[in-house]
Design a protein around this motif. Structure first.
Motif, short mmCIF file in Angstrom:
data_model
loop_
_atom_site.label_atom_id
_atom_site.label_comp_id
_atom_site.label_asym_id
_atom_site.label_seq_id
_atom_site.Cartn_x
_atom_site.Cartn_y
_atom_site.Cartn_z
N UNK A 146 0.81 -1.23 -0.04
CA UNK A 146 0.01 0.03 0.09
C UNK A 146 0.81 1.20 -0.04
N UNK A 147 1.97 1.24 0.72
CA UNK A 147 2.87 2.23 0.88
C UNK A 147 3.40 2.59 -0.55
N UNK A 148 3.95 1.67 -1.17
CA UNK A 148 4.74 1.61 -2.43
C UNK A 148 3.61 2.36 -3.51
N UNK A 149 2.30 2.13 -3.61
CA UNK A 149 1.60 2.56 -4.64
C UNK A 149 1.06 4.13 -4.15
N UNK A 150 1.06 4.23 -2.80
CA UNK A 150 0.82 5.77 -2.36
C UNK A 150 2.08 6.71 -2.89
N UNK A 151 3.28 6.04 -2.47
CA UNK A 151 4.35 6.65 -2.96
C UNK A 151 4.58 7.06 -4.39
N UNK A 152 4.19 5.92 -5.25
CA UNK A 152 4.11 6.03 -6.60
C UNK A 152 3.28 7.27 -7.20
N UNK A 153 2.06 7.14 -6.90
CA UNK A 153 1.15 8.25 -7.15
C UNK A 153 1.84 9.81 -6.64
N UNK A 154 2.32 9.69 -5.38
CA UNK A 154 3.00 10.99 -4.88
C UNK A 154 4.11 11.40 -6.04
N UNK A 155 4.80 10.58 -6.30
CA UNK A 155 6.08 10.80 -7.02
C UNK A 155 5.66 11.13 -8.62
N UNK A 156 4.39 10.54 -9.05
CA UNK A 156 3.97 11.12 -10.37
C UNK A 156 3.69 12.50 -10.38
N UNK A 157 2.99 12.90 -9.29
CA UNK A 157 2.61 14.52 -9.23
C UNK A 157 3.93 15.21 -8.98
#
Length: 373
Positions: A146-157
């Motif tokens: 869950x942390x990986x996907x939250x981080x992935x979305x945040x880094x895309x932004x």
């Protein structure tokens, strides 16, 4: 031992080039120029339209306005291996200004397009980590899914990346369990439905990617484009007459030989040879063009001013590893009985079938005209 610094790719390439003769360098650069050329088909207009739609959606994005749920935000490029999916996407993303690198007001380089391959085997965590690695973001070893996907979305932004391409996307569904598929489809849905940053997703791969796109979470958000074998369907505009597959491929072969390579097409490159090329490639457009470029390379190597039948014989032998008596371009007859993907087998051994059955090895589909993969 002191840890060595990472070698730059450009330095490695320069080192290799420094060891080659001027003649070999000239040949390599000439062949690269041929390989960089692109041959478009009717399907390219569909890809261009969908990417243009993505651009329009992002251009009209308003973070203060309500989200529009009916927009298609995922493009699926689906088709057999060798039909040209990846090459088409590379071409279309290269030619769109919206997807090229740019520098912001602080002189930081921004890359709006992220290109990644789905890992194999693939899990929800592995896919999320692959995205972070593609962004160049350092990831802790103990990070959770869950942390990986939250981080992935945040880094895309954070990095300003509105376009994401996931190639080999069939890996997502090949060995996934139902709970894993539900997690991954939710994760992809959440990527394209971020409330504060617009992202559009492009998935490319072979079957069963189409089944992934039909999952409830993705079906209403995705638009598939199918890449079919040559001649399996007539062209939408009925531009080609007669045998669509032979006519279309013959035109493309001439483009590669004459326009791209600057050579002549000998009279030996007739409809019979084109039919053999269709069969040798399994009617896969990308494979047929690769074989033609390989024939061009042999012509370059021999210093010939034209491409002959012998160059296709050499190209197919080098590509397939087949024995001389199983070369589709040299046989007088019965060449249609050879399965292209098995041409290297001199003969089938009695103990091959039990091994293939045990390891679930299936024969690859070779499309005939009018058949679908």
């Amino acid at each position: 031992m002191q840890k060595q610094p990472q070698v730059k790719v450009s330095a490695m390439v320069d080192r290799i080039r420094s060891t080659l003769s001027p003649e070999r360098l000239a040949g390599a650069d000439r062949m690269r120029a041929v390989n960089m050329r692109y041959i478009g088909l009717t399907r390219d207009a569909k890809i261009a339209d969908e990417l243009e739609l993505f651009e329009d959606q992002i251009a009209a994005y308003d973070p203060n306005a309500p989200d529009v749920p009916d927009e298609k935000r995922i493009l699926g490029i689906v088709g057999p291996s060798g039909t040209g999916k990846t090459r088409a996407l590379v071409q279309h993303t290269r030619m769109r200004p919206t997807m090229q690198a740019w520098f912001d007001q602080y002189s930081y380089e921004r890359r709006p397009l992220l290109w990644m391959n789905a890992p194999s085997p693939c899990s929800p965590l592995a896919l999320g980590l692959e995205g972070l690695h593609a962004l160049g973001y350092p990831v802790a070893k103990n990070i959770r899914e869950k942390q990986a996907w939250i981080l992935f979305r945040a880094q895309l932004k954070h990095y300003g990346v509105p376009f994401v391409v996931i190639d080999e996307a069939q890996h997502i569904i090949e060995n996934a369990s139902r709970p894993e598929l539900a997690k991954i489809s939710d994760a992809l849905k959440n990527v394209v439905q971020m409330p504060d940053f617009p992202v559009r997703l492009i998935l490319a791969g072979v079957e069963p990617l189409d089944k992934l796109l039909n999952l409830p979470q993705l079906k209403t958000r995705s638009k598939p484009i199918e890449f079919t074998p040559i001649g399996s369907e007539p062209p939408e505009d009925q531009y080609f007459e007669g045998d669509f597959g032979v006519t279309m491929l013959s035109t493309s072969v001439s483009d590669v030989i004459v326009k791209h390579a600057g050579l002549k097409r000998s009279g030996e490159i007739d409809d019979n040879l084109i039919s053999r090329l269709l069969h040798a490639s399994g009617r896969r457009f990308g494979v047929a063009i690769q074989l033609t470029r390989a024939a061009v390379r042999f012509a370059f190597h021999e210093g010939r001013g034209a491409v002959f039948r012998s160059h296709f014989e050499l190209a197919y032998a080098a590509s397939s590893g087949c024995a001389a008596q199983r070369n589709i371009f040299t046989l007088d007859n019965r060449w249609q009985e050879i399965l292209p993907d098995e041409a290297f087998l001199a003969k089938r051994r009695d103990h091959d079938e039990p091994w293939e059955t045990e390891h679930k090895i299936e024969q690859r589909f070779v499309a005939k005209r009018g058949e679908r993969p």
